[in-house]
Motif scaffolding. Sequence first.
Motif, PDB file in Angstrom:
ATOM      1  N   LYS A   1       0.838  -1.197   0.000  1.00  0.00           N
ATOM      2  CA  LYS A   1       0.000   0.000   0.000  1.00  0.00           C
ATOM      3  C   LYS A   1       0.876   1.250   0.000  1.00  0.00           C
ATOM      4  O   LYS A   1       1.796   1.380   0.793  1.00  0.00           O
ATOM      5  CB  LYS A   1      -0.894   0.034   1.244  1.00  0.00           C
TER       6      LYS A   1
ATOM      7  N   ILE B   1      -3.721   5.251  -0.098  1.00  0.00           N
ATOM      8  CA  ILE B   1      -4.274   5.764   1.151  1.00  0.00           C
ATOM      9  C   ILE B   1      -3.734   7.164   1.428  1.00  0.00           C
ATOM     10  O   ILE B   1      -2.542   7.416   1.275  1.00  0.00           O
ATOM     11  CB  ILE B   1      -3.904   4.844   2.333  1.00  0.00           C
TER      12      ILE B   1
ATOM     13  N   CYS C   1      -3.629   9.501   4.797  1.00  0.00           N
ATOM     14  CA  CYS C   1      -3.852   9.582   6.236  1.00  0.00           C
ATOM     15  C   CYS C   1      -3.828  11.049   6.609  1.00  0.00           C
ATOM     16  O   CYS C   1      -2.811  11.719   6.445  1.00  0.00           O
ATOM     17  CB  CYS C   1      -2.769   8.827   7.003  1.00  0.00           C
TER      18      CYS C   1
ATOM     19  N   SER D   1      -8.294   5.815  -0.678  1.00  0.00           N
ATOM     20  CA  SER D   1      -8.999   5.744   0.603  1.00  0.00           C
ATOM     21  C   SER D   1      -8.480   6.849   1.502  1.00  0.00           C
ATOM     22  O   SER D   1      -7.278   7.102   1.567  1.00  0.00           O
ATOM     23  CB  SER D   1      -8.760   4.389   1.273  1.00  0.00           C
ATOM     24  N   ILE D   2      -9.400   7.517   2.209  1.00  0.00           N
ATOM     25  CA  ILE D   2      -9.052   8.607   3.093  1.00  0.00           C
ATOM     26  C   ILE D   2      -9.303   8.144   4.532  1.00  0.00           C
ATOM     27  O   ILE D   2     -10.399   7.704   4.862  1.00  0.00           O
ATOM     28  CB  ILE D   2      -9.899   9.864   2.828  1.00  0.00           C
ATOM     29  N   TYR D   3      -8.275   8.241   5.372  1.00  0.00           N
ATOM     30  CA  TYR D   3      -8.384   7.891   6.781  1.00  0.00           C
ATOM     31  C   TYR D   3      -7.999   9.110   7.604  1.00  0.00           C
ATOM     32  O   TYR D   3      -6.995   9.754   7.322  1.00  0.00           O
ATOM     33  CB  TYR D   3      -7.465   6.725   7.149  1.00  0.00           C
ATOM     34  N   GLY D   4      -8.778   9.397   8.622  1.00  0.00           N
ATOM     35  CA  GLY D   4      -8.465  10.497   9.509  1.00  0.00           C
ATOM     36  C   GLY D   4      -8.012   9.981  10.868  1.00  0.00           C
ATOM     37  O   GLY D   4      -8.347   8.872  11.271  1.00  0.00           O
ATOM     38  N   TYR D   5      -7.221  10.795  11.556  1.00  0.00           N
ATOM     39  CA  TYR D   5      -6.792  10.456  12.907  1.00  0.00           C
ATOM     40  C   TYR D   5      -6.597  11.738  13.699  1.00  0.00           C
ATOM     41  O   TYR D   5      -6.479  12.824  13.140  1.00  0.00           O
ATOM     42  CB  TYR D   5      -5.506   9.616  12.890  1.00  0.00           C
TER      43      TYR D   5
END
Length: 77
Positions: free
Chosen positions: A2, A52, A54, A72-76
Amino acid sequence: MKKVIVIDARPNFTSDLETRLLLDDDRTIRLESTLNSTANLHTAVEQFHPDILCVCENVLDTVPAWDYKDVSIYGYA
């Protein structure tokens, strides 16, 4: 593998992340880029074609729409 781009306004955090991934030698993730602002985000997405993104909450509101095709969108926080 990835391909990942991390966007976080804290330069110390992104630097630590890059170091950690080098030490771990994780072959399932390739950190393509770390950005400390969204100013060059579009260029980085075009250049690296990540799987991805982040996104830290400290830059979340700087982009009106996090819509990148096939990413793909990932939030933190």
